[in-house]
Design a protein around this motif. Sequence first.
Motif, PDB file in Angstrom:
ATOM      1  N   PHE A 164       0.847  -1.200   0.000  1.00  0.00           N
ATOM      2  CA  PHE A 164       0.000   0.000   0.000  1.00  0.00           C
ATOM      3  C   PHE A 164       0.876   1.241   0.000  1.00  0.00           C
ATOM      4  N   ASP A 165       0.625   2.154  -0.941  1.00  0.00           N
ATOM      5  CA  ASP A 165       1.437   3.356  -1.065  1.00  0.00           C
ATOM      6  C   ASP A 165       0.618   4.435  -1.766  1.00  0.00           C
ATOM      7  N   TYR A 166       0.171   5.452  -0.996  1.00  0.00           N
ATOM      8  CA  TYR A 166      -0.614   6.537  -1.583  1.00  0.00           C
ATOM      9  C   TYR A 166       0.158   7.240  -2.700  1.00  0.00           C
ATOM     10  N   SER A 167       1.478   7.375  -2.535  1.00  0.00           N
ATOM     11  CA  SER A 167       2.269   8.089  -3.539  1.00  0.00           C
ATOM     12  C   SER A 167       2.323   7.332  -4.863  1.00  0.00           C
ATOM     13  N   ALA A 168       1.970   6.041  -4.837  1.00  0.00           N
ATOM     14  CA  ALA A 168       1.985   5.232  -6.053  1.00  0.00           C
ATOM     15  C   ALA A 168       0.613   5.142  -6.708  1.00  0.00           C
ATOM     16  N   THR A 172      -5.267   4.992 -13.737  1.00  0.00           N
ATOM     17  CA  THR A 172      -5.395   4.130 -14.913  1.00  0.00           C
ATOM     18  C   THR A 172      -4.839   2.726 -14.679  1.00  0.00           C
ATOM     19  N   ARG A 173      -4.334   2.424 -13.490  1.00  0.00           N
ATOM     20  CA  ARG A 173      -3.717   1.116 -13.242  1.00  0.00           C
ATOM     21  C   ARG A 173      -4.766   0.011 -13.284  1.00  0.00           C
ATOM     22  N   THR A 174      -4.482  -1.049 -14.034  1.00  0.00           N
ATOM     23  CA  THR A 174      -5.378  -2.187 -14.142  1.00  0.00           C
ATOM     24  C   THR A 174      -4.934  -3.296 -13.193  1.00  0.00           C
ATOM     25  N   ALA A 175      -5.712  -4.362 -13.143  1.00  0.00           N
ATOM     26  CA  ALA A 175      -5.366  -5.494 -12.275  1.00  0.00           C
ATOM     27  C   ALA A 175      -4.040  -6.119 -12.696  1.00  0.00           C
ATOM     28  N   VAL A 176      -3.844  -6.309 -13.996  1.00  0.00           N
ATOM     29  CA  VAL A 176      -2.592  -6.898 -14.477  1.00  0.00           C
ATOM     30  C   VAL A 176      -1.409  -6.012 -14.112  1.00  0.00           C
ATOM     31  N   ARG A 180       1.773  -6.863 -11.688  1.00  0.00           N
ATOM     32  CA  ARG A 180       3.168  -6.747 -12.122  1.00  0.00           C
ATOM     33  C   ARG A 180       3.958  -5.778 -11.250  1.00  0.00           C
ATOM     34  N   GLU A 181       3.340  -4.659 -10.889  1.00  0.00           N
ATOM     35  CA  GLU A 181       4.058  -3.604 -10.180  1.00  0.00           C
ATOM     36  C   GLU A 181       4.134  -3.849  -8.678  1.00  0.00           C
ATOM     37  N   GLY A 182       3.145  -4.562  -8.125  1.00  0.00           N
ATOM     38  CA  GLY A 182       3.179  -4.903  -6.706  1.00  0.00           C
ATOM     39  C   GLY A 182       3.004  -3.735  -5.767  1.00  0.00           C
ATOM     40  N   THR A 183       2.373  -2.669  -6.220  1.00  0.00           N
ATOM     41  CA  THR A 183       2.146  -1.509  -5.357  1.00  0.00           C
ATOM     42  C   THR A 183       0.843  -0.834  -5.776  1.00  0.00           C
ATOM     43  N   HIS A 191      -9.142  -4.450  -7.459  1.00  0.00           N
ATOM     44  CA  HIS A 191      -9.162  -4.887  -8.858  1.00  0.00           C
ATOM     45  C   HIS A 191      -8.456  -6.225  -9.046  1.00  0.00           C
ATOM     46  N   LEU A 192      -7.319  -6.413  -8.390  1.00  0.00           N
ATOM     47  CA  LEU A 192      -6.601  -7.676  -8.544  1.00  0.00           C
ATOM     48  C   LEU A 192      -7.389  -8.823  -7.929  1.00  0.00           C
TER      49      LEU A 192
END
Length: 294
Positions: A164-168, A172-176, A180-183, A191-192
């Motif tokens: 969990f990271d508010y700054s991240a 537009t981030r999708t589940a995939v 992949r990004e883990g944040t 979504h994941l």
Amino acid sequence: MPLRPNHFSGCAHPMYIKIGFDIQLAITSPMALIYVLHVHPSRRDDLMAPEVVMVEPALRVDEYLDAFGNQCGRVNALAGVSEVRFHSASIIRDSGLPDEVNLAAWQHDPTELPPATLQFLLPSRYCEVDSELLQFAWNQFGQTPPGWARVQAICDFVHQHIRFDYSAARATRTAVEGWREGTGVCRDFTHLAVTLCRCMNIPARYCTGYLGDIGIPPVPYPMDFSAWFEVFLGGRWYTFDARHNTPRIGRVVMARGRDAGDVPITMCFGVNTLKKFEVTTYEVDVYGNPVQTV
């Protein structure tokens, strides 16, 4: 009425919760704005008084129910309007019970699912069931017991996989991409988890609403709307939360849909800038006074 201590033991007691928001948007041209800011109609009878979303300036508001049964509004900002403000404050009754746990809730075969749940098995804008996550899900969870245990295994994985990271945060981030990004933030956890459930043929729908620090020690983040999800098991919908991964008290749903794209807090059909965003949700007594915590 004396203030009641808020113990962290999880003991249930009927409670009242102050909810509300103050959102201000700067706009550069005439445009339509859609908002999904009301309490969900299923919780409307729990409100101590009718909920009113105030709009400034006093623009015409068209209220409507969307395809998922959410209460929505459209505002048309005319020429000369440079800022639109949405604000509301209400008190809602709550059972004080944590999210229900039913370890015996079984998983339906898709041939037996009610037709209305089938849309929540399909890919959607932010939940790419038709992706590499499909094979990953079956490799990762195919040997888990179907039903409640399988959904919990998915929540455990997502809770540990995403940091969990508010700054991240990224709208537009999708589940995939979250996988992949883990944040990410609560919508990315949701979504994941929703996508992995759908990959395993479990109907899952995205939820947004209020979730205050009730029954837990306060956390060092500004209050915000929260995202969680519901799955259809054993003939009904149950709440799960991959970010917190523990039953919580005082959850107030505002909207449900296939993913975050269906339940935007606000959607502006033009250039805009967020100037203020404040969310309120905390326990009060019947007179509206904050309940003391210990």
